[in-house]
Design an enzyme around this catalytic site. Sequence first.
Site, PDB file in Angstrom:
ATOM      1  N   GLU A  57       0.850  -1.193   0.000  1.00 41.87           N
ATOM      2  CA  GLU A  57       0.000   0.000   0.000  1.00 41.87           C
ATOM      3  C   GLU A  57       0.892   1.253   0.000  1.00 41.87           C
ATOM      4  O   GLU A  57       1.860   1.328   0.726  1.00 41.87           O
ATOM      5  CB  GLU A  57      -0.898  -0.024   1.247  1.00 41.87           C
ATOM      6  CG  GLU A  57      -1.850   1.134   1.326  1.00 41.87           C
ATOM      7  CD  GLU A  57      -2.633   1.326   0.027  1.00 41.87           C
ATOM      8  OE1 GLU A  57      -3.291   0.384  -0.439  1.00 41.87           O
ATOM      9  OE2 GLU A  57      -2.554   2.431  -0.557  1.00 41.87           O
TER      10      GLU A  57
ATOM     11  N   GLU B  40      -0.779   9.174   4.831  1.00 46.38           N
ATOM     12  CA  GLU B  40      -1.686   9.659   5.870  1.00 46.38           C
ATOM     13  C   GLU B  40      -2.000  11.121   5.581  1.00 46.38           C
ATOM     14  O   GLU B  40      -1.151  11.861   5.102  1.00 46.38           O
ATOM     15  CB  GLU B  40      -1.036   9.506   7.248  1.00 46.38           C
ATOM     16  CG  GLU B  40      -0.829   8.053   7.600  1.00 46.38           C
ATOM     17  CD  GLU B  40      -0.269   7.835   8.999  1.00 46.38           C
ATOM     18  OE1 GLU B  40      -0.210   8.784   9.790  1.00 46.38           O
ATOM     19  OE2 GLU B  40       0.106   6.683   9.283  1.00 46.38           O
TER      20      GLU B  40
ATOM     21  N   ASN C  39      10.054   3.743  -0.384  1.00 49.74           N
ATOM     22  CA  ASN C  39      10.135   4.541   0.839  1.00 49.74           C
ATOM     23  C   ASN C  39      11.567   4.990   1.124  1.00 49.74           C
ATOM     24  O   ASN C  39      11.802   6.118   1.568  1.00 49.74           O
ATOM     25  CB  ASN C  39       9.582   3.752   2.032  1.00 49.74           C
ATOM     26  CG  ASN C  39       8.082   3.942   2.161  1.00 49.74           C
ATOM     27  OD1 ASN C  39       7.469   4.670   1.376  1.00 49.74           O
ATOM     28  ND2 ASN C  39       7.474   3.302   3.142  1.00 49.74           N
TER      29      ASN C  39
ATOM     30  N   ALA D 299      12.837  21.319   2.578  1.00 50.77           N
ATOM     31  CA  ALA D 299      13.731  21.210   3.735  1.00 50.77           C
ATOM     32  C   ALA D 299      12.912  21.373   5.005  1.00 50.77           C
ATOM     33  O   ALA D 299      11.933  22.125   5.049  1.00 50.77           O
ATOM     34  CB  ALA D 299      14.807  22.281   3.642  1.00 50.77           C
TER      35      ALA D 299
ATOM     36  N   CYS E 288       6.128   5.103   8.887  1.00 55.98           N
ATOM     37  CA  CYS E 288       6.690   4.260   7.819  1.00 55.98           C
ATOM     38  C   CYS E 288       8.179   4.471   7.553  1.00 55.98           C
ATOM     39  O   CYS E 288       8.960   3.536   7.677  1.00 55.98           O
ATOM     40  CB  CYS E 288       5.889   4.465   6.535  1.00 55.98           C
ATOM     41  SG  CYS E 288       4.221   3.812   6.655  1.00 55.98           S
TER      42      CYS E 288
HETATM   43  N1  LIG Z   1       0.230   4.106   8.074  1.00 50.48           N
HETATM   44  C1  LIG Z   1       0.576   4.287   6.812  1.00 50.48           C
HETATM   45  O1  LIG Z   1       0.580   5.411   6.313  1.00 50.48           O
HETATM   46  C2  LIG Z   1       0.997   3.124   5.950  1.00 50.48           C
HETATM   47  C3  LIG Z   1       1.117   3.309   4.567  1.00 50.48           C
HETATM   48  C4  LIG Z   1       1.488   2.221   3.782  1.00 50.48           C
HETATM   49  C5  LIG Z   1       1.762   0.991   4.376  1.00 50.48           C
HETATM   50  N2  LIG Z   1       1.656   0.854   5.733  1.00 50.48           N
HETATM   51  C6  LIG Z   1       1.914  -0.471   6.313  1.00 50.48           C
HETATM   52  O2  LIG Z   1       0.663  -1.094   6.623  1.00 50.48           O
HETATM   53  C7  LIG Z   1       0.790  -1.907   7.792  1.00 50.48           C
HETATM   54  C8  LIG Z   1      -0.235  -1.480   8.835  1.00 50.48           C
HETATM   55  O3  LIG Z   1       0.086  -0.149   9.238  1.00 50.48           O
HETATM   56  P1  LIG Z   1      -0.930   0.735  10.087  1.00 50.48           P
HETATM   57  O4  LIG Z   1      -0.336   2.090  10.197  1.00 50.48           O
HETATM   58  O5  LIG Z   1      -2.298   0.574   9.518  1.00 50.48           O
HETATM   59  O6  LIG Z   1      -0.840  -0.054  11.498  1.00 50.48           O
HETATM   60  P2  LIG Z   1      -1.722   0.137  12.799  1.00 50.48           P
HETATM   61  O7  LIG Z   1      -0.829  -0.182  13.925  1.00 50.48           O
HETATM   62  O8  LIG Z   1      -2.433   1.458  12.734  1.00 50.48           O
HETATM   63  O9  LIG Z   1      -2.866  -0.985  12.679  1.00 50.48           O
HETATM   64  C9  LIG Z   1      -2.643  -2.363  12.789  1.00 50.48           C
HETATM   65  C10 LIG Z   1      -3.897  -2.990  13.396  1.00 50.48           C
HETATM   66  O10 LIG Z   1      -3.828  -4.410  13.276  1.00 50.48           O
HETATM   67  C11 LIG Z   1      -4.435  -4.992  14.416  1.00 50.48           C
HETATM   68  N3  LIG Z   1      -4.006  -6.404  14.506  1.00 50.48           N
HETATM   69  C12 LIG Z   1      -2.771  -6.885  14.742  1.00 50.48           C
HETATM   70  N4  LIG Z   1      -2.781  -8.236  14.703  1.00 50.48           N
HETATM   71  C13 LIG Z   1      -4.043  -8.618  14.415  1.00 50.48           C
HETATM   72  C14 LIG Z   1      -4.682  -9.876  14.233  1.00 50.48           C
HETATM   73  N5  LIG Z   1      -4.013 -11.051  14.314  1.00 50.48           N
HETATM   74  N6  LIG Z   1      -6.003  -9.886  13.952  1.00 50.48           N
HETATM   75  C15 LIG Z   1      -6.693  -8.730  13.863  1.00 50.48           C
HETATM   76  N7  LIG Z   1      -6.147  -7.516  14.020  1.00 50.48           N
HETATM   77  C16 LIG Z   1      -4.833  -7.453  14.291  1.00 50.48           C
HETATM   78  C17 LIG Z   1      -3.995  -4.091  15.545  1.00 50.48           C
HETATM   79  O11 LIG Z   1      -4.830  -4.212  16.691  1.00 50.48           O
HETATM   80  C18 LIG Z   1      -4.072  -2.704  14.880  1.00 50.48           C
HETATM   81  O12 LIG Z   1      -5.345  -2.104  15.099  1.00 50.48           O
HETATM   82  C19 LIG Z   1       2.242  -1.755   8.252  1.00 50.48           C
HETATM   83  O13 LIG Z   1       2.990  -2.815   7.712  1.00 50.48           O
HETATM   84  C20 LIG Z   1       2.670  -0.449   7.624  1.00 50.48           C
HETATM   85  O14 LIG Z   1       4.056  -0.395   7.391  1.00 50.48           O
HETATM   86  C21 LIG Z   1       1.264   1.890   6.521  1.00 50.48           C
END
Ligand SMILES: NC(=O)c1ccc[n+]([C@@H]2O[C@H](COP(=O)([O-])OP(=O)(O)OC[C@H]3O[C@@H](n4cnc5c(N)ncnc54)[C@H](O)[C@@H]3O)[C@@H](O)[C@H]2O)c1
Length: 435
Positions: free
Chosen positions: A151, A155, A211, A255, A263
């Site tokens: 993804e 944000e 990234n 800057a 991330c």
């Molecule tokens: N935040 C961003 O902008 C962004 C953008 C691109 C990719 N990512 C990637 O996406 C992934 C998720 O990031 P995020 O920011 O959404 O994380 P986050 O911490 O906001 O959310 C993760 C959620 O998963 C839940 N969870 C964990 N294990 C679980 C399980 N077994 N069953 C059900 N729920 C479970 C947690 O309770 C939590 O609510 C990461 O790998 C991140 O690097 C994030």
Amino acid sequence: MRVAMIGSGYVGLVSAACFADFGHIVSCVDKDEAKAEALGRGEMPIFEPGLEELVADNAQAGRLSFTTDLVEAVRGADAVFIAVGTPSRRGDGHADLSYVYQAAREIAAALDGYAVVVTKSTVPVGTGDQVERIMRQARPQANFAVVSNPEFLREGAAISDFKRPDRIVIGVEDLQAREVMTELYRPLFLNAPPLLITTRRTAELIKYAGNAFLATKITFINEIADLCEKVGVNVQEVARGIGLDNRIGTKFLHAGPGYGGSCFPKDTLALIKTAKDHGTPMRVIETVVSVNDQRKKAMANKIIAACGGDVSGKTIALLGLTFKPNTDDMREAPSLAIIAALQEAGAKLRVYDPEGMRQAKTLVRDIDYATDAYGCAEGADALVIITEWDIFRALDLARIKQLLKTPLIVDLRNIYRSEEMRRRGFTYVSVGRSA
Ligand SMILES: NC(=O)c1ccc[n+]([C@@H]2O[C@H](COP(=O)([O-])OP(=O)(O)OC[C@H]3O[C@@H](n4cnc5c(N)ncnc54)[C@H](O)[C@@H]3O)[C@@H](O)[C@H]2O)c1
């Protein structure tokens, strides 16, 4: 199509709401009971523009639901997305894959027909192979394919990024899974975003390389900014001058106080670790990480220097705490390092952020919270802009000047013009602009 989204965090929740908006039936799972229940009541766990309405509309239309019951969500799903966290593992910086593997085990146990299991979490190259192995071991007879679909949403602009992506990357080696993935994203094809079908490992690496490259671009312009300050040049003009070259591009050349967020910091560390494990160290990225770490401390020193070299007992007003505007995400925000360094130097801090203060309260101690920018500035020895929220771009400067004890503004995002600020009687310190 029926979709199960495992993890209702930033990525899971936004992806689930957008897929539902495309017309799919989406069940969004989180093991955090309080989060799932709140979502069921229409309360958002994060601040993201437009998300509350999108969730409400699709929940009302019966296309989006929230649960803690993974088994129920996975039953009958055509695609099961893994969107759980992959934080930095303490000690070595490797991506902590325990949540991904746990989700894989739970999904394997719940499968009841052919399903595509899609890793949306950012995971090191080879993780898809491991997910497949774990699932096969748990359920040798289960009928599934494991796909990588990283993804790229940002944000603060997550919904429009998801709906109008620069590209969709799908790492898939199974024909049936490829068809399911194409069908899932079909509603987006009207805008014709490039669809990049690759091997699973390629897709995994594309995410980290992307990234790391962006983090490098930010760090590069930050070092150019330091030189600009010494030689009397404006970094914004340099950034524009190089950015107009199509090979370089104008984005990510602002800057500032260094990159942060959920991330870049963890993904750069994880890429360094993967590269080391394979005997191909990435010295450019290693340097980027260390330059960026130092930069946050350097920003605190810049503030202290602007205050005459001593902030002990002085009140510093900080505007903006989140790592970027339009989010309440405080993960790895540069403000955290700046706050720690200023407190260590004896400053008293008063802060204001439109959305980040709730999270900040769980992360920092001994600071005062204001209810707006003006309350924050009142009686302060200096005002520091850390995050460029829109409301800080058009401050009533005459009022700010009246409220401040000393008319000193340190603008770490270069949102004001040096000349105008001087004309208004401020001592104005910014980044990469000597004048
Ligand atoms: N935040 C961003 O902008 C962004 C953008 C691109 C990719 N990512 C990637 O996406 C992934 C998720 O990031 P995020 O920011 O959404 O994380 P986050 O911490 O906001 O959310 C993760 C959620 O998963 C839940 N969870 C964990 N294990 C679980 C399980 N077994 N069953 C059900 N729920 C479970 C947690 O309770 C939590 O609510 C990461 O790998 C991140 O690097 C994030």
